[in-house]
Design a protein around this motif. Sequence first.
Motif, PDB file in Angstrom:
ATOM      1  N   ASN A 213       0.827  -1.214   0.000  1.00  0.00           N
ATOM      2  CA  ASN A 213       0.000   0.000   0.000  1.00  0.00           C
ATOM      3  C   ASN A 213       0.861   1.265   0.000  1.00  0.00           C
ATOM      4  O   ASN A 213       0.847   2.045   0.961  1.00  0.00           O
ATOM      5  N   PRO A 214       1.585   1.506  -1.076  1.00  0.00           N
ATOM      6  CA  PRO A 214       2.379   2.733  -1.153  1.00  0.00           C
ATOM      7  C   PRO A 214       1.488   3.932  -1.451  1.00  0.00           C
ATOM      8  O   PRO A 214       0.317   3.755  -1.849  1.00  0.00           O
ATOM      9  N   PRO A 215       1.993   5.140  -1.282  1.00  0.00           N
ATOM     10  CA  PRO A 215       1.190   6.341  -1.548  1.00  0.00           C
ATOM     11  C   PRO A 215       1.086   6.637  -3.045  1.00  0.00           C
ATOM     12  O   PRO A 215       1.628   7.616  -3.554  1.00  0.00           O
ATOM     13  N   LYS A 216       0.361   5.783  -3.737  1.00  0.00           N
ATOM     14  CA  LYS A 216       0.270   5.880  -5.197  1.00  0.00           C
ATOM     15  C   LYS A 216      -0.371   7.185  -5.659  1.00  0.00           C
ATOM     16  O   LYS A 216       0.108   7.821  -6.604  1.00  0.00           O
ATOM     17  N   ASP A 217      -1.472   7.572  -5.009  1.00  0.00           N
ATOM     18  CA  ASP A 217      -2.179   8.774  -5.453  1.00  0.00           C
ATOM     19  C   ASP A 217      -1.311  10.015  -5.277  1.00  0.00           C
ATOM     20  O   ASP A 217      -1.292  10.902  -6.140  1.00  0.00           O
ATOM     21  N   GLY A 218      -0.593  10.081  -4.170  1.00  0.00           N
ATOM     22  CA  GLY A 218       0.261  11.232  -3.921  1.00  0.00           C
ATOM     23  C   GLY A 218       1.420  11.305  -4.905  1.00  0.00           C
ATOM     24  O   GLY A 218       1.760  12.382  -5.413  1.00  0.00           O
ATOM     25  N   LEU A 219       2.041  10.168  -5.185  1.00  0.00           N
ATOM     26  CA  LEU A 219       3.149  10.141  -6.134  1.00  0.00           C
ATOM     27  C   LEU A 219       2.658  10.476  -7.536  1.00  0.00           C
ATOM     28  O   LEU A 219       3.326  11.211  -8.277  1.00  0.00           O
ATOM     29  N   ALA A 220       1.493   9.965  -7.906  1.00  0.00           N
ATOM     30  CA  ALA A 220       0.936  10.274  -9.220  1.00  0.00           C
ATOM     31  C   ALA A 220       0.663  11.769  -9.357  1.00  0.00           C
ATOM     32  O   ALA A 220       0.961  12.383 -10.390  1.00  0.00           O
ATOM     33  N   LEU A 221       0.111  12.372  -8.305  1.00  0.00           N
ATOM     34  CA  LEU A 221      -0.164  13.804  -8.338  1.00  0.00           C
ATOM     35  C   LEU A 221       1.131  14.601  -8.413  1.00  0.00           C
ATOM     36  O   LEU A 221       1.212  15.604  -9.140  1.00  0.00           O
ATOM     37  N   ALA A 222       2.158  14.168  -7.691  1.00  0.00           N
ATOM     38  CA  ALA A 222       3.455  14.844  -7.762  1.00  0.00           C
ATOM     39  C   ALA A 222       3.979  14.851  -9.190  1.00  0.00           C
ATOM     40  O   ALA A 222       4.506  15.853  -9.682  1.00  0.00           O
ATOM     41  N   ARG A 223       3.832  13.717  -9.871  1.00  0.00           N
ATOM     42  CA  ARG A 223       4.291  13.618 -11.248  1.00  0.00           C
ATOM     43  C   ARG A 223       3.488  14.533 -12.163  1.00  0.00           C
ATOM     44  O   ARG A 223       4.031  15.150 -13.079  1.00  0.00           O
ATOM     45  N   MET A 224       2.186  14.648 -11.933  1.00  0.00           N
ATOM     46  CA  MET A 224       1.362  15.540 -12.758  1.00  0.00           C
ATOM     47  C   MET A 224       1.814  16.990 -12.609  1.00  0.00           C
ATOM     48  O   MET A 224       1.894  17.741 -13.585  1.00  0.00           O
ATOM     49  N   ILE A 225       2.108  17.385 -11.364  1.00  0.00           N
ATOM     50  CA  ILE A 225       2.607  18.742 -11.115  1.00  0.00           C
ATOM     51  C   ILE A 225       3.905  18.955 -11.879  1.00  0.00           C
ATOM     52  O   ILE A 225       4.108  19.988 -12.534  1.00  0.00           O
ATOM     53  N   SER A 255      -6.423  13.478 -19.295  1.00  0.00           N
ATOM     54  CA  SER A 255      -6.117  12.067 -19.528  1.00  0.00           C
ATOM     55  C   SER A 255      -4.613  11.848 -19.635  1.00  0.00           C
ATOM     56  O   SER A 255      -4.063  10.880 -19.092  1.00  0.00           O
ATOM     57  N   TYR A 256      -3.941  12.776 -20.318  1.00  0.00           N
ATOM     58  CA  TYR A 256      -2.483  12.690 -20.478  1.00  0.00           C
ATOM     59  C   TYR A 256      -1.780  12.745 -19.125  1.00  0.00           C
ATOM     60  O   TYR A 256      -0.893  11.927 -18.833  1.00  0.00           O
ATOM     61  N   LEU A 257      -2.179  13.684 -18.286  1.00  0.00           N
ATOM     62  CA  LEU A 257      -1.540  13.827 -16.984  1.00  0.00           C
ATOM     63  C   LEU A 257      -1.835  12.621 -16.089  1.00  0.00           C
ATOM     64  O   LEU A 257      -0.953  12.151 -15.359  1.00  0.00           O
ATOM     65  N   ASN A 258      -3.057  12.122 -16.142  1.00  0.00           N
ATOM     66  CA  ASN A 258      -3.387  10.918 -15.373  1.00  0.00           C
ATOM     67  C   ASN A 258      -2.507   9.743 -15.799  1.00  0.00           C
ATOM     68  O   ASN A 258      -2.023   8.971 -14.961  1.00  0.00           O
ATOM     69  N   TYR A 259      -2.306   9.617 -17.108  1.00  0.00           N
ATOM     70  CA  TYR A 259      -1.482   8.534 -17.638  1.00  0.00           C
ATOM     71  C   TYR A 259      -0.042   8.668 -17.157  1.00  0.00           C
ATOM     72  O   TYR A 259       0.584   7.696 -16.721  1.00  0.00           O
ATOM     73  N   GLN A 260       0.495   9.881 -17.227  1.00  0.00           N
ATOM     74  CA  GLN A 260       1.884  10.095 -16.808  1.00  0.00           C
ATOM     75  C   GLN A 260       2.058   9.819 -15.319  1.00  0.00           C
ATOM     76  O   GLN A 260       3.072   9.265 -14.892  1.00  0.00           O
ATOM     77  N   GLY A 261       1.067  10.197 -14.514  1.00  0.00           N
ATOM     78  CA  GLY A 261       1.139   9.923 -13.089  1.00  0.00           C
ATOM     79  C   GLY A 261       1.159   8.442 -12.798  1.00  0.00           C
ATOM     80  O   GLY A 261       1.976   7.948 -12.015  1.00  0.00           O
ATOM     81  N   GLN A 262       0.257   7.704 -13.418  1.00  0.00           N
ATOM     82  CA  GLN A 262       0.176   6.263 -13.196  1.00  0.00           C
ATOM     83  C   GLN A 262       1.432   5.555 -13.720  1.00  0.00           C
ATOM     84  O   GLN A 262       1.907   4.585 -13.115  1.00  0.00           O
ATOM     85  N   LEU A 264       4.485   6.657 -13.743  1.00  0.00           N
ATOM     86  CA  LEU A 264       5.584   6.775 -12.783  1.00  0.00           C
ATOM     87  C   LEU A 264       5.346   5.893 -11.565  1.00  0.00           C
ATOM     88  O   LEU A 264       6.275   5.254 -11.065  1.00  0.00           O
ATOM     89  N   VAL A 265       4.107   5.841 -11.083  1.00  0.00           N
ATOM     90  CA  VAL A 265       3.777   5.020  -9.915  1.00  0.00           C
ATOM     91  C   VAL A 265       4.194   3.571 -10.131  1.00  0.00           C
ATOM     92  O   VAL A 265       4.639   2.879  -9.197  1.00  0.00           O
ATOM     93  N   ASN A 266       4.074   3.107 -11.363  1.00  0.00           N
ATOM     94  CA  ASN A 266       4.397   1.713 -11.669  1.00  0.00           C
ATOM     95  C   ASN A 266       5.892   1.425 -11.694  1.00  0.00           C
ATOM     96  O   ASN A 266       6.296   0.254 -11.774  1.00  0.00           O
ATOM     97  N   ARG A 267       6.725   2.478 -11.644  1.00  0.00           N
ATOM     98  CA  ARG A 267       8.165   2.223 -11.751  1.00  0.00           C
ATOM     99  C   ARG A 267       9.030   2.942 -10.716  1.00  0.00           C
ATOM    100  O   ARG A 267      10.246   2.730 -10.692  1.00  0.00           O
ATOM    101  N   PHE A 268       8.444   3.777  -9.879  1.00  0.00           N
ATOM    102  CA  PHE A 268       9.289   4.575  -8.991  1.00  0.00           C
ATOM    103  C   PHE A 268       8.788   4.520  -7.553  1.00  0.00           C
ATOM    104  O   PHE A 268       7.640   4.178  -7.278  1.00  0.00           O
ATOM    105  N   ASP A 269       9.672   4.884  -6.641  1.00  0.00           N
ATOM    106  CA  ASP A 269       9.381   4.843  -5.206  1.00  0.00           C
ATOM    107  C   ASP A 269       9.137   6.246  -4.669  1.00  0.00           C
ATOM    108  O   ASP A 269       9.838   7.199  -5.033  1.00  0.00           O
ATOM    109  N   ALA A 270       8.161   6.379  -3.783  1.00  0.00           N
ATOM    110  CA  ALA A 270       7.763   7.692  -3.269  1.00  0.00           C
ATOM    111  C   ALA A 270       8.859   8.355  -2.430  1.00  0.00           C
ATOM    112  O   ALA A 270       9.117   9.557  -2.568  1.00  0.00           O
TER     113      ALA A 270
END
Length: 366
Positions: A213-225, A255-262, A264-270
């Motif tokens: 249960n990593p902080p996926k939503d937070g990391l995805a949002l960070a990537r969108m920013i 949609s593009y930003l959501n994709y980019q966030g997800q 990164l979540v699949n390959r990186f650590d918060a």
Amino acid sequence: MAHSAIRWVIKQYQDDIFIMSNKQSHTFEKPFVTEDGATIPDPTIAYQTWGKLNPERDNVILVCHALTGNTSVDKWFKGIFGPNNALDPKKHFIICPNVLGSCYGSSGPKSINPETGEPYRANFPKVTIRDIVRSQQQLLDELNINGIKLVIGGSMGGMQALEWCITDERPKSAVLIGMGEKHSPWAIGISHTQRQAIYNDPNWNDGFYSEENPPKDGLALARMIAMNSYRHPSDFDKKFGRRVQDEQSQYEVESYLNYQGQKLVNRFDAVSYVRLTEAMDSHDIRRSRPRIQETLSALTIPITVVGIDSDMLYPAEECRELANLLPNGRYEEISSPHGHDAFLIEFGQLNSIVKSLQSELSEQAV
């Protein structure tokens, strides 16, 4: 088989041998002590190489990667990598270390803490750009590398490359792309908002989250920013406009930003993301250097600083100012609508800039 065909097969085999990558890692016997005085026991640096060292062990190109990058230079720098390009494994020994604090094989938050037998997570100490470079220097010492023809990097990689030039005598030239002499308040502010996105994820747990249960939503949002700062408004206008995806009833840019966030979540650590954005914030060549002007005066190797005319994160003017600080600094500019990310897109322009510097050095050596 005809002789010409045989020769072609042999040549192709030789080319493939040079281009073949060699993934390795090195664990040091001595602990690594950060600038802040924290100790990392059994520090490990992952790295990847291409080509062969010459007898003098100085035909080296050192590539420093960006924030969420890895050692696979042949993939993310593919437009300037390969035969007859700036990064040519047939001519040079190319090496790219994974930075300390990342999650691609080097010691970082996902590594096992020998004192607890569990991943470090938030107990992994803060590191600076200078810490990262010192760990790389120790790696090249272990590999008995005597000289570096060129050190090159973009964004966080450029920060590392600059510190290499300041603190080590081995580099003979450098190309620094999309960064300045320090991380500006604007850039620090963007890093801060990204970290806050991660901290506010319910799964953050002060950085001691579980693997499940990593902080996926937070990391995805960070990537969108981050993605918003990596591009230019005109690029988004051209790429997306105000078009809506009917099946999702959302704008294409969303949609593009959501994709980019997800992605990164699949390959990186918060926590790695937190530690490395903090490292970028630490970048300031004047920090703890009261005699920086004397230091820079001694830095006479040719250094090309490359700005990007549409870069909003590290404006071209910051790059030009850095070039003017360096005794043998030169400024080049990439023209692109893509913003900061242009250094990973405009390979034709970048290849030309780097090869021009290499040709100049070759002529001087004759």
